[in-house]
Enzyme design. Structure first.
Site, short mmCIF file in Angstrom:
data_model
loop_
_atom_site.label_atom_id
_atom_site.label_comp_id
_atom_site.label_asym_id
_atom_site.label_seq_id
_atom_site.Cartn_x
_atom_site.Cartn_y
_atom_site.Cartn_z
N ASP A 26 0.82 -1.06 -0.01
CA ASP A 26 -0.01 0.07 0.01
C ASP A 26 0.84 1.36 0.12
O ASP A 26 1.87 1.29 0.68
CB ASP A 26 -0.92 0.13 1.24
CG ASP A 26 -2.08 -1.01 1.11
OD1 ASP A 26 -2.17 -1.56 0.05
OD2 ASP A 26 -2.65 -1.33 2.21
N GLU A 145 -13.95 -4.61 -1.29
CA GLU A 145 -13.71 -4.31 -0.04
C GLU A 145 -14.90 -4.49 0.64
O GLU A 145 -15.88 -3.82 0.34
CB GLU A 145 -13.13 -2.88 0.07
CG GLU A 145 -11.70 -2.57 -0.54
CD GLU A 145 -11.62 -1.21 -0.67
OE1 GLU A 145 -12.01 -0.26 -0.20
OE2 GLU A 145 -10.16 -0.88 -1.06
#
Length: 305
Positions: A26, A145
């Protein structure tokens, strides 16, 4: 030009049942970051260094995600992608802030092999079809998600778990397959970064519902958790972060000065998060192999460096 990654790996071709271990990196600005429930991001170092290390130590693929790209309406990964693609020769997936065919073309030209779409795909589902027709379904990974609701259902979220959509996760998974997606990565926001293990119920239902590969992400705190999500959750592959990032930070010297880069609590203290039993990619593969799962290893005598 897009990399021809598979010709340069020096590895055996992957069989249908081979489990892929995929580090997820990330990115916020120039740095690799990690949070819990995708919040409270802490700086861990430069992503290229981690990517190179993971490549040399048996990673099957890499996933880069600009975790604030959708929030700020931009993608700033091109330089990082170019540097990484010059030093690693395994498939590279890039996500975060990709909204148009031109955005996708730019990251593929920079060296990515696949793109990960979430926010833009939910806002305009036909984008999946357009990308599939233009670049092929194998180029598209749809990131879902998920947050579990009080009634037991799962809702799809966007913007790195910040924005609700009202969309049922399982309905959305079936839709993206129809539109031409080649792969799904399912992330449990509830479990992400906690080290409590994957959401096996969520992963299994997705895996058994769709005919395309499913990557599980979010919750690994031990190697056993990785085995569980493959064995019980029926995932085809696993994307991991904290469990290997923390090992890298502990074992490798990081000499860069990150004092002006935001939250550097972990780098300053080198304190281990209690639920994360850090490991390496090779130790993970050895464990999975010992428990009857097939993993891919570098050929003897092949130097990936």
């Amino acid at each position: 030009m897009q990399r021809q990654c598979c010709k340069k790996t020096g590895r055996m071709p992957q069989t249908v049942n081979t489990i892929r271990i995929i580090p997820r990196l990330d990115i916020k600005g120039p740095n690799l970051v990690k949070g819990i429930h995708m919040e409270g991001l802490r700086v861990l170092g430069k992503p290229e260094s981690f990517a190179r290390y993971y490549y040399e130590n048996g990673a099957d693929e890499l996933i880069y995600v600009d975790v604030v790209a959708s929030l700020y309406g931009r993608n700033s990964l091109l330089d990082i992608i170019e540097r990484t693609s010059r030093e690693t020769f395994i498939p590279l997936t890039v996500g975060g802030g990709l909204r148009t065919i031109d955005d996708i073309k730019a990251v593929l030209r920079a060296g990515a092999d696949k793109v990960s779409l979430n926010t833009a795909a939910i806002q305009r589902p036909e984008l999946i079809q357009e990308v599939s027709k233009r670049f092929g379904s194998s180029t598209i990974l749809i990131s879902i998600e998920a947050i579990k609701m009080p009634d037991g259902s799962y809702e799809a979220y966007t913007d790195n778990g910040r924005e609700e959509t009202g969309m049922n996760v399982f309905d959305w998974a079936l839709r993206v397959v129809e539109l031409g997606a080649g792969e799904i990565m399912i992330t449990s926001i509830d479990r992400e970064g906690t080290g409590k293990g994957f959401d096996l119920e969520l992963t299994k239902k997705i895996s058994e519902s769709v005919p395309i590969p499913v990557i599980a992400h979010g919750g690994a705190g031990t190697i056993a958790h990785i085995y569980d999500v493959i064995n019980e959750g029926k995932a085809d592959s696993v994307s991991i972060a904290s469990i290997i990032h923390y090992n890298y930070v502990k074992e490798c010297e990081i000499e860069d000065d990150f004092s002006g880069e935001g939250n550097i609590e972990y780098l300053r203290n080198r304190s281990s998060f209690s639920r994360i039993h850090d490991t390496t990619i090779m130790k993970t593969k050895e464990y999975l192999t010992q428990h009857g799962l097939e993993c891919r290893y570098p050929l003897a005598g092949v130097d990936n460096a």
